[in-house]
Design a protein around this motif. Structure first.
Motif, short mmCIF file in Angstrom:
data_model
loop_
_atom_site.label_atom_id
_atom_site.label_comp_id
_atom_site.label_asym_id
_atom_site.label_seq_id
_atom_site.Cartn_x
_atom_site.Cartn_y
_atom_site.Cartn_z
N PRO A 174 -19.49 81.14 65.48
CA PRO A 174 -18.26 81.58 65.22
C PRO A 174 -17.88 82.77 66.10
O PRO A 174 -18.86 83.64 66.55
N SER A 175 -16.69 82.96 66.60
CA SER A 175 -16.24 84.00 67.31
C SER A 175 -16.55 85.45 66.66
O SER A 175 -16.02 85.45 65.54
N GLY A 176 -17.35 86.20 67.36
CA GLY A 176 -17.59 87.61 66.65
C GLY A 176 -18.81 87.63 66.30
O GLY A 176 -19.26 88.80 65.67
N VAL A 177 -19.65 86.60 65.97
CA VAL A 177 -20.93 86.66 65.37
C VAL A 177 -22.00 87.40 66.19
O VAL A 177 -22.84 88.05 65.63
N GLY A 178 -21.73 87.54 67.78
CA GLY A 178 -22.51 88.32 68.50
C GLY A 178 -23.10 87.43 69.27
O GLY A 178 -24.16 87.95 69.93
N LYS A 179 -22.77 86.31 69.90
CA LYS A 179 -23.18 85.50 71.00
C LYS A 179 -23.69 86.21 72.21
O LYS A 179 -24.46 86.13 72.81
N SER A 180 -22.42 86.81 72.57
CA SER A 180 -22.46 87.53 74.05
C SER A 180 -23.43 88.67 73.85
O SER A 180 -24.01 88.91 74.84
N THR A 181 -23.58 89.14 72.79
CA THR A 181 -24.36 90.55 72.54
C THR A 181 -25.83 90.15 72.66
O THR A 181 -26.61 90.73 73.36
N GLU B 192 -19.09 90.50 57.05
CA GLU B 192 -19.94 91.01 58.38
C GLU B 192 -19.14 90.40 59.42
O GLU B 192 -18.91 91.01 60.48
N ARG C 142 -14.70 94.77 67.32
CA ARG C 142 -14.58 94.75 68.87
C ARG C 142 -13.57 95.10 69.55
O ARG C 142 -13.59 95.79 70.50
N ASN D 52 -27.82 86.27 62.90
CA ASN D 52 -27.75 87.40 63.59
C ASN D 52 -27.81 88.88 62.60
O ASN D 52 -26.65 89.47 62.75
N THR D 53 -28.74 89.13 62.50
CA THR D 53 -28.85 90.50 61.59
C THR D 53 -29.31 91.65 62.54
O THR D 53 -28.66 92.50 62.93
N SER D 54 -30.33 91.36 63.56
CA SER D 54 -30.87 92.08 64.60
C SER D 54 -30.69 91.50 65.88
O SER D 54 -31.28 90.19 65.97
N VAL D 55 -30.09 92.03 66.86
CA VAL D 55 -29.99 91.55 68.06
C VAL D 55 -31.28 91.36 68.91
O VAL D 55 -31.49 90.29 69.32
N1 LIG Z 1 -26.71 92.04 65.01
C1 LIG Z 1 -25.68 92.78 65.30
N2 LIG Z 1 -25.31 93.86 64.22
C2 LIG Z 1 -24.19 94.51 64.21
N3 LIG Z 1 -22.99 94.42 65.18
C3 LIG Z 1 -23.38 93.37 66.07
C4 LIG Z 1 -24.42 92.57 66.14
N4 LIG Z 1 -24.41 91.49 67.32
C5 LIG Z 1 -23.25 91.77 67.46
N5 LIG Z 1 -22.40 92.58 67.03
C6 LIG Z 1 -21.37 93.32 67.42
O1 LIG Z 1 -20.26 92.27 67.05
C7 LIG Z 1 -18.96 92.28 67.74
C8 LIG Z 1 -19.09 90.88 68.32
O2 LIG Z 1 -20.06 90.42 69.34
P1 LIG Z 1 -19.84 89.40 70.51
O3 LIG Z 1 -21.16 89.53 71.06
O4 LIG Z 1 -18.44 89.80 71.28
O5 LIG Z 1 -19.52 88.17 69.72
P2 LIG Z 1 -19.24 86.74 70.37
O6 LIG Z 1 -19.48 86.74 71.77
O7 LIG Z 1 -19.84 85.94 69.44
O8 LIG Z 1 -17.71 86.67 69.92
C9 LIG Z 1 -19.34 93.35 68.89
O9 LIG Z 1 -18.67 94.55 68.59
C10 LIG Z 1 -20.93 93.51 68.99
O10 LIG Z 1 -21.41 94.94 69.32
#
Ligand SMILES: Nc1ncnc2c1ncn2[C@@H]1O[C@H](COP(=O)(O)OP(=O)(O)O)[C@@H](O)[C@H]1O
Ligand SMILES: Nc1nc2c(ncn2[C@@H]2O[C@H](COP(=O)(O)OP(=O)(O)O)[C@@H](O)[C@H]2O)c(=O)[nH]1
Length: 207
Positions: free
Chosen positions: A27-34, A143, A151, A182-185
Motif C-alpha cells: 500500500p501507498s505509504g508503507v515504505g516501498k520507496s524508502t 502506522e 510524509r 516494514n518495521t525496520s528499513v
Molecule cells: N520502517 C519505517 N519506519 C518508520 N517510517 C518509515 C519506515 N519506512 C518508511 N517510513 C516513512 O513512511 C513514509 C512513507 O514511505 P514511502 O517510502 O514514501 O512509502 P511508499 O513508497 O510505499 O508510498 C515516509 O515518510 C518514510 O520516511
C-alpha cells in the motif's frame, strides 16, 4: 524477529543462476520507496526499473530518476506501441513499466526489481509467471495512516484515495509469494536483496 513470511509452495532449491524478476508491491505509504532507496544506497549495483507516469513530480523528483514524467498523450503512445510490460491507473494517474529495459537487463543476466502496484503485480504474474512477488506490509493500519499522512506530500483528499486503495491492496497479500513487514528499513532491505538473489522456494527469513 523474522518478518519475511514465505507463501510459496515450491520446495527449496539452490541459489538461482539465472536472473530473476522481483516485484515489490504494497500500500501507498508503507515504505516501498524508502526501502528500495536504502537497498540501492547499500547495493548500488541493484537495478530498479524506472516507470513512466502521468503524475506530476513531487518536489525533488527528477525526470528519468524516480520516474519518466509524461503527459497523457505520451502515455497513450507507449501503450499503443506495446512499450509497456504492464501498466495501471492508480489514484487518478497512470503508471507503467518500460518493457525493453527490463528484458535487456534480464537478458544480460542481472536481477531486476519492479516497484509497482497490485494491478501491475497481477499483470506480471500473468505474463511472467516465474517472477517473484513480494508484498511489503505495514506493522499496523494505524502506522500506515501515520506514515502516509506524515510524509506530507499529498493533499487530504489524495491521502483518502490512497487509503481506500490501501484497503484493497492489503486484502490481496495472500496472492504474493512472500510478505515482508516494514518495521525496520534496514532489515527489510536486507531481506529483499536476499530474495532477489535466490531462486523461488529458497526464500530468506532473515530479519
Ligand atoms: N520502517 C519505517 N519506519 C518508520 N517510517 C518509515 C519506515 N519506512 C518508511 N517510513 C516513512 O513512511 C513514509 C512513507 O514511505 P514511502 O517510502 O514514501 O512509502 P511508499 O513508497 O510505499 O508510498 C515516509 O515518510 C518514510 O520516511
Ligand atoms: N502498475 C504500476 N504501478 C506502478 C508503477 N510505478 C509505480 N507504481 C505504483 O504506483 C503507486 C503510486 O506511486 P507514487 O505516486 O510514486 O506514490 P507512492 O508509491 O505512494 O510514493 C505505488 O503503488 C507504486 O508502486 C508502474 O510502472 N506500474
Amino acid at each position: 524477529m523474522s518478518s519475511a513470511v514465505s507463501r510459496g509452495t515450491t520446495p527449496a532449491g539452490p541459489p538461482a543462476r539465472q536472473p530473476r524478476l522481483t516485484v515489490l508491491s504494497g500500500p501507498s505509504g508503507v515504505g516501498k520507496s524508502t526501502v528500495v532507496a536504502h537497498m540501492r544506497k547499500v547495493h548500488p549495483e541493484v537495478w530498479l526499473s524506472v516507470s513512466a507516469t502521468t503524475r506530476t513530480p513531487r518536489p525533488g523528483e527528477q525526470h528519468g530518476v524516480q520516474y519518466f514524467f509524461v503527459d497523457d498523450e505520451e502515455f497513450d503512445k507507449l501503450i499503443a506501441n506495446g512499450e509497456l510490460l504492464e501498466w495501471a491507473e492508480f489514484a487518478g494517474n497512470r503508471y507503467g513499466t518500460p518493457r525493453k529495459a527490463v528484458l535487456d537487463r534480464l537478458e544480460a543476466g542481472e536481477p531486476v526489481l519492479l516497484e509497482i502496484d497490485l494491478q501491475g503485480a497481477r499483470q506480471v504474474r500473468e505474463s511472467m509467471p516465474e517472477a517473484q512477488l513480494v508484498f511489503l506490509a505495514p506493522p499496523s493500519w494505524e502506522e500506515l495512516v501515520r506514515r502516509l499522512t506524515g510524509r506530507g506530500t499529498e493533499a487530504p483528499e489524495v491521502i483518502e484515495r490512497r487509503l481506500e486503495a490501501a484497503r484493497v491492496e492489503l486484502a490481496a497479500e495472500k496472492e504474493f509469494d512472500v510478505t515482508c513487514v516494514n518495521t525496520s528499513v534496514e532489515d527489510v532491505s536486507r531481506e529483499l536483496l536476499a530474495l532477489m538473489l535466490h531462486r523461488s522456494g529458497d526464500k530468506s527469513t532473515s530479519g
